[in-house]
Design an enzyme around this catalytic site. Structure first.
Site, mmCIF file in Angstrom:
data_model
loop_
_atom_site.group_PDB
_atom_site.id
_atom_site.type_symbol
_atom_site.label_atom_id
_atom_site.label_comp_id
_atom_site.label_asym_id
_atom_site.label_seq_id
_atom_site.Cartn_x
_atom_site.Cartn_y
_atom_site.Cartn_z
ATOM 1 N N ARG A 182 17.467 12.870 -35.452
ATOM 2 C CA ARG A 182 16.726 11.767 -36.063
ATOM 3 C C ARG A 182 15.959 12.288 -37.278
ATOM 4 N NH1 ARG A 182 12.830 10.766 -33.534
ATOM 5 N NH2 ARG A 182 13.055 12.092 -31.704
ATOM 6 N N TYR A 190 24.479 10.158 -37.116
ATOM 7 C CA TYR A 190 23.954 10.797 -35.906
ATOM 8 C C TYR A 190 23.294 9.772 -34.970
ATOM 9 C CZ TYR A 190 20.854 12.810 -32.612
ATOM 10 O OH TYR A 190 20.205 13.041 -31.432
ATOM 11 N N GLY A 191 23.505 9.926 -33.698
ATOM 12 C CA GLY A 191 23.035 9.071 -32.597
ATOM 13 C C GLY A 191 21.826 8.200 -32.856
ATOM 14 N N GLY A 192 20.641 8.809 -32.751
ATOM 15 C CA GLY A 192 19.416 8.014 -32.816
ATOM 16 C C GLY A 192 19.226 7.287 -34.138
ATOM 17 N N LYS A 229 16.796 3.721 -30.087
ATOM 18 C CA LYS A 229 15.420 3.883 -30.560
ATOM 19 C C LYS A 229 15.013 2.744 -31.502
ATOM 20 C CE LYS A 229 14.635 7.268 -27.983
ATOM 21 N NZ LYS A 229 15.102 8.588 -27.993
ATOM 22 N N HIS A 262 9.059 4.931 -24.166
ATOM 23 C CA HIS A 262 9.991 6.064 -24.169
ATOM 24 C C HIS A 262 9.887 6.772 -22.813
ATOM 25 C CE1 HIS A 262 11.375 9.931 -26.549
ATOM 26 N NE2 HIS A 262 12.379 9.339 -25.939
ATOM 27 N N SER A 287 10.797 13.712 -27.045
ATOM 28 C CA SER A 287 12.223 14.027 -27.128
ATOM 29 C C SER A 287 12.472 15.480 -26.751
ATOM 30 C CB SER A 287 12.710 13.777 -28.552
ATOM 31 O OG SER A 287 12.480 12.435 -28.897
ATOM 32 N N ALA A 288 13.524 15.675 -25.950
ATOM 33 C CA ALA A 288 13.934 17.004 -25.485
ATOM 34 C C ALA A 288 12.830 17.720 -24.702
ATOM 35 C CB ALA A 288 14.444 17.860 -26.645
ATOM 36 N N CYS A 289 12.044 16.952 -23.934
ATOM 37 C CA CYS A 289 11.004 17.541 -23.079
ATOM 38 C C CYS A 289 11.219 17.235 -21.602
ATOM 39 C CB CYS A 289 9.631 17.073 -23.528
ATOM 40 S SG CYS A 289 9.134 17.796 -25.097
ATOM 41 N N THR A 303 15.621 13.307 -19.068
ATOM 42 C CA THR A 303 16.917 13.196 -18.387
ATOM 43 C C THR A 303 16.914 14.085 -17.145
ATOM 44 O OG1 THR A 303 18.007 12.743 -20.484
ATOM 45 C CG2 THR A 303 19.414 13.443 -18.660
ATOM 46 N N ASN A 304 16.354 15.276 -17.291
ATOM 47 C CA ASN A 304 16.334 16.201 -16.154
ATOM 48 C C ASN A 304 15.516 15.667 -14.988
ATOM 49 O OD1 ASN A 304 17.617 19.121 -16.522
ATOM 50 N ND2 ASN A 304 17.141 18.237 -18.517
ATOM 51 N N ASP A 334 15.560 7.393 -20.520
ATOM 52 C CA ASP A 334 14.998 7.474 -21.884
ATOM 53 C C ASP A 334 14.089 6.297 -22.246
ATOM 54 O OD1 ASP A 334 15.040 9.167 -24.310
ATOM 55 O OD2 ASP A 334 15.977 7.451 -25.283
ATOM 56 N N ARG A 372 24.791 16.641 -27.934
ATOM 57 C CA ARG A 372 24.560 15.596 -26.919
ATOM 58 C C ARG A 372 25.852 15.188 -26.229
ATOM 59 N NH1 ARG A 372 19.032 13.279 -26.547
ATOM 60 N NH2 ARG A 372 17.913 14.574 -28.040
HETATM 61 P P1 GTP Z 1 15.660 13.134 -25.221
HETATM 62 O O1 GTP Z 1 17.022 12.705 -24.812
HETATM 63 O O2 GTP Z 1 15.645 13.816 -26.568
HETATM 64 O O3 GTP Z 1 14.648 12.035 -25.180
HETATM 65 O O4 GTP Z 1 15.220 14.345 -24.240
HETATM 66 P P2 GTP Z 1 14.742 14.389 -22.705
HETATM 67 O O5 GTP Z 1 13.277 14.139 -22.644
HETATM 68 O O6 GTP Z 1 15.618 13.535 -21.871
HETATM 69 O O7 GTP Z 1 14.940 15.937 -22.361
HETATM 70 P P3 GTP Z 1 16.010 16.647 -21.393
HETATM 71 O O8 GTP Z 1 15.823 16.274 -19.960
HETATM 72 O O9 GTP Z 1 17.366 16.447 -21.956
HETATM 73 O O10 GTP Z 1 15.591 18.170 -21.552
HETATM 74 C C1 GTP Z 1 15.548 18.806 -22.814
HETATM 75 C C2 GTP Z 1 15.568 20.309 -22.658
HETATM 76 O O11 GTP Z 1 14.474 20.721 -21.861
HETATM 77 C C3 GTP Z 1 16.825 20.820 -21.992
HETATM 78 O O12 GTP Z 1 17.274 21.974 -22.645
HETATM 79 C C4 GTP Z 1 16.381 21.143 -20.586
HETATM 80 O O13 GTP Z 1 17.143 22.168 -20.027
HETATM 81 C C5 GTP Z 1 14.909 21.511 -20.763
HETATM 82 N N1 GTP Z 1 14.116 21.155 -19.556
HETATM 83 C C6 GTP Z 1 14.103 19.970 -18.912
HETATM 84 N N2 GTP Z 1 13.306 19.981 -17.819
HETATM 85 C C7 GTP Z 1 12.777 21.224 -17.768
HETATM 86 C C8 GTP Z 1 11.861 21.868 -16.855
HETATM 87 O O14 GTP Z 1 11.382 21.295 -15.889
HETATM 88 N N3 GTP Z 1 11.531 23.173 -17.143
HETATM 89 C C9 GTP Z 1 12.058 23.822 -18.230
HETATM 90 N N4 GTP Z 1 11.680 25.074 -18.429
HETATM 91 N N5 GTP Z 1 12.924 23.244 -19.098
HETATM 92 C C10 GTP Z 1 13.286 21.976 -18.876
HETATM 93 C C1 SPV Z 2 15.356 11.338 -28.636
HETATM 94 O O1 SPV Z 2 15.341 12.022 -29.677
HETATM 95 O O2 SPV Z 2 14.304 10.992 -28.034
HETATM 96 C C2 SPV Z 2 16.652 10.931 -28.050
HETATM 97 C C3 SPV Z 2 17.868 11.141 -28.826
HETATM 98 O O3 SPV Z 2 16.684 10.369 -26.969
HETATM 99 S S1 SPV Z 2 18.064 9.963 -30.090
HETATM 100 O O4 SPV Z 2 18.913 8.895 -29.607
HETATM 101 O O5 SPV Z 2 18.658 10.644 -31.201
HETATM 102 O O6 SPV Z 2 16.772 9.399 -30.438
HETATM 103 MN MN MN Z 3 14.572 10.122 -26.136
#
Ligand code: GTP
Ligand code: SPV
Ligand code: MN
Length: 593
Positions: free
Chosen positions: A71, A199-201, A208, A228, A250-252, A255-256, A279, A378
């Site tokens: 993004r 790109y996606g977002g 988004k 979010h 994002s990426a925190c 999903t996990n 998300d 992704r």
């Molecule tokens: P967006 O799709 O961008 O909104 O991201 P998200 O919030 O869904 O994050 P996601 O679950 O994809 O995790 C992003 C990164 O953080 C990945 O590389 C995971 O492996 C890492 N991660 C997720 N949960 C944990 C955790 O509990 N501990 C650690 N150390 N890393 C984590």
């Molecule tokens: C984020 O960045 O929070 C995502 C990926 O979930 S995107 O769709 O690119 O916004």
């Molecule tokens: Mn997101």
């Protein structure tokens, strides 16, 4: 020839086509035949690559342009007629000026190309939460992704009927020119324009752009919230399911957490975890005075790197079929995919995300430019594929929420978990969230920035008004969720994560649910309530209760340093920050002494 029976749709499509001048206009009806034909076409042009259909049935690989991998927040605009309504945190352009500027970029951009007309629904068609959109795009990749991420098809047009109430999205790849890349929103016109990205977002406009930026604006007007947030259900051995939402940047880790596998200690007692969303959550007050949530999406656009059989097996299984991979490694020996953190066997004969031959022996963890997969690569996979998908996923009423969990990446300041004192304090806790930046957006990675409610890049109006809306919602929820903050990312002096994370995060969620049920005590600190260390289950972990105590430690000196940053951030947001939040800041100051 009229495309649909809705004159508003027809007129708008005609107008956009007159500007972009496509050779052809194709309505996406959502049928398998049509999608299969589009896939074949995209394979024949190299836009997507067909993967090993035995190992990865219906899976494809796409590579974006090298300059177009995340993004672009600096090129994302909220175009309200008054600048104040977009606020100081958003970029703003005058709508008239913006339409004129982008019209130049769109004019003739689809010459020689096809314009696809995608009718889609955010949340189940016909549900009280549902909102409809139409995206016009010249990218088959976008069509194929939208078909996975949203509900696409003629039933959307049927449900829309003769109504003008749909979100108008226009996307053109144009020249993928970074200098002329724009992602702009006209909340007063229900309109989104995106140009020069693939790109996606930036281009899957239901996500988004609509489900957060436009929807947050609509939610404030109409008395609901677009957030979010992931939505997770925890089923107790007696079959009762409690739901929580989680807002992490994002990426925190959304999903996990949304797809977590319970640790053995809970599994053997009969606990289960169910994913409703990973998300985005749309939240409304129910007749019972509780907050109810739906996930408006129909698929996952998940981060690939770090996804593996240990960290997130559910996500891995979800993307083993009917999936589009973007910017991962292509293993040429067996036509499969790979990314950093998938396993310890990087392919020897492979192409990296840029489309170049990749030599894994040159991979250096500290140098991102040696990665085979882009750090923001992704997978786009259908929710239906997810082994832990909640049975309530399609429930038009949504699920009732017991707790709201905020969180971010903080190496030191934030404890593993703490609970807000009440709704107003919880809004304060969300408003002061800060997190280390990630590869999900362009720009430097790892710097701490304020990201209130994980919505900094996604709020379609003034941030102060957004806080005000949270406070106003609290007054309407007679039985509100309790509010918590978590941090899975505390590090030791060598920079290693102390908390095991991933599935083990359920141990913290269990404490949260116990608090909601009034089943467990807590320790009061200046920032809120933290668990007694022995109340976090550590059976099966190789960390001790003393480590948990360290993770829960609230360092008053560090928090005092935070105060100035919070005050400064509120000032930056401007004069619409509610007085109640300044009161909370003063109260925190007083408690810290
Ligand atoms: P967006 O799709 O961008 O909104 O991201 P998200 O919030 O869904 O994050 P996601 O679950 O994809 O995790 C992003 C990164 O953080 C990945 O590389 C995971 O492996 C890492 N991660 C997720 N949960 C944990 C955790 O509990 N501990 C650690 N150390 N890393 C984590
Ligand atoms: C984020 O960045 O929070 C995502 C990926 O979930 S995107 O769709 O690119 O916004
Ligand atoms: Mn997101």
């Amino acid at each position: 020839m009229a495309l649909t029976t809705n004159k508003y749709v027809n007129e708008w499509v005609d107008e956009m086509a007159a500007m972009t001048k496509p050779d052809k206009i194709v309505l996406i009806d959502g049928s398998k035949e049509q999608i299969d034909a589009l896939r074949d076409e995209a394979c024949s042009t190299g836009e997507i690559i067909k993967l090993n259909q035995e190992l990865l049935p219906d899976c494809y690989l796409h590579r974006t342009a090298v300059n177009d991998v995340a993004r672009v927040e600096g090129r994302t605009f909220i175009c309200t007629s008054k600048k104040e309504d977009a606020g100081n945190i958003n970029n703003w352009m005058d709508p008239k000026e913006c339409y004129a500027k982008l019209t130049k970029l769109y004019t003739g951009s689809m010459k020689g190309r096809t314009m696809y007309v995608i009718p889609y629904s955010m949340s189940a068609v016909g549900s009280p939460f549902a909102k409809y959109g139409i995206e016009l795009t010249d990218s088959i990749y976008v069509v194929l992704n939208m078909v996975i991420m949203t509900r696409v098809g003629l039933d959307v047009l049927k449900a829309l009927g003769d109504d003008a109430g749909f979100i108008k999205g226009l996307h053109a790849k144009a020249d993928l020119d970074e200098e002329n890349r724009y992602i702009v929103h006209f909340p007063e016109d229900n309109t989104i324009w995106s140009v020069n990205s693939g790109y996606g977002g930036n281009v899957l406009l239901g996500k988004k752009c609509f489900a957060l930026r436009i929807a947050s604006y609509l939610g404030r007007k109409e008395g609901w919230m677009a957030e979010h947030m992931l939505i997770l259900g925890i089923e107790a051995p007696n079959g009762e399911v409690k739901y929580v939402t989680g807002a992490f940047p994002s990426a925190c880790g959304k999903t996990n957490l949304a797809m977590l596998i319970p640790p053995e200690i809970y599994k053997k007692k009969g606990y289960k975890a169910w994913c409703v969303g990973d998300d985005i959550a749309w939240l409304r007050v129910g007749d019972d005075g509780r907050l109810w949530a739906v996930n408006p999406e129909n698929g996952f656009f998940g981060v690939a790197p770090g996804t593996n059989e240990q960290s997130n097996p559910n996500a891995l299984h979800t993307c083993m079929k009917n999936t589009i991979f973007t910017n991962v490694v292509h293993n040429l020996d067996n036509d499969t995919v790979w990314w950093e953190g998938l396993d310890k066997n990087p392919p020897a004969n492979a192409i990296d995300w840029k489309g170049n031959k990749w030599d894994y022996t040159k991979y250096d963890k500290k140098d991102k430019s040696t990665c085979g997969a882009h750090p923001n690569s992704r997978f786009t996979a259908s929710a239906a594929n997810c082994p832990c998908l909640s049975s309530e996923f399609n429930n038009p009423a949504g699920v009732p929420i017991s707790a709201i969990i905020f969180g971010g990446r903080r190496a030191k300041t934030a404890p593993l978990v703490y609970q807000a004192r009440n709704w107003q304090h919880g809004v304060f806790v969300g408003s002061i969230m800060a997190s280390e930046t990630t590869a999900a957006a362009t720009g430097a990675v790892g710097g701490v920035r304020r990201d209130p409610m994980a919505m900094r890049p996604f709020t379609g109006y003034d941030m102060g008004d957004y806080f005000g809306h949270w406070l106003a919602m609290g007054k309407k929820i007679s039985n509100p969720p309790m509010i918590f903050n978590v941090n899975w990312f505390r590090t030791d002096d060598e920079g290693h994560f102390i908390w095991p994370g991933f599935g083990d995060n359920m141990r913290v969620v269990m404490w949260i649910l116990a608090r909601c049920a009034g089943e467990v005590d807590a320790v009061e600190t200046p920032i809120g309530f933290v668990p007694k260390a022995e109340d976090i289950e550590i059976d099966g972990l190789d960390i001790t209760v003393d480590t948990v105590r360290d993770l829960l430690d609230v360092d008053a000196a560090l928090w005092k340093e935070e105060l100035a940053g919070i005050d400064e951030f509120y000032k930056q947001i401007g004069d619409r920050v509610p007085k109640e939040l300044y009161d909370e800041l003063d109260a925190l100051k007083a408690r810290l002494g």
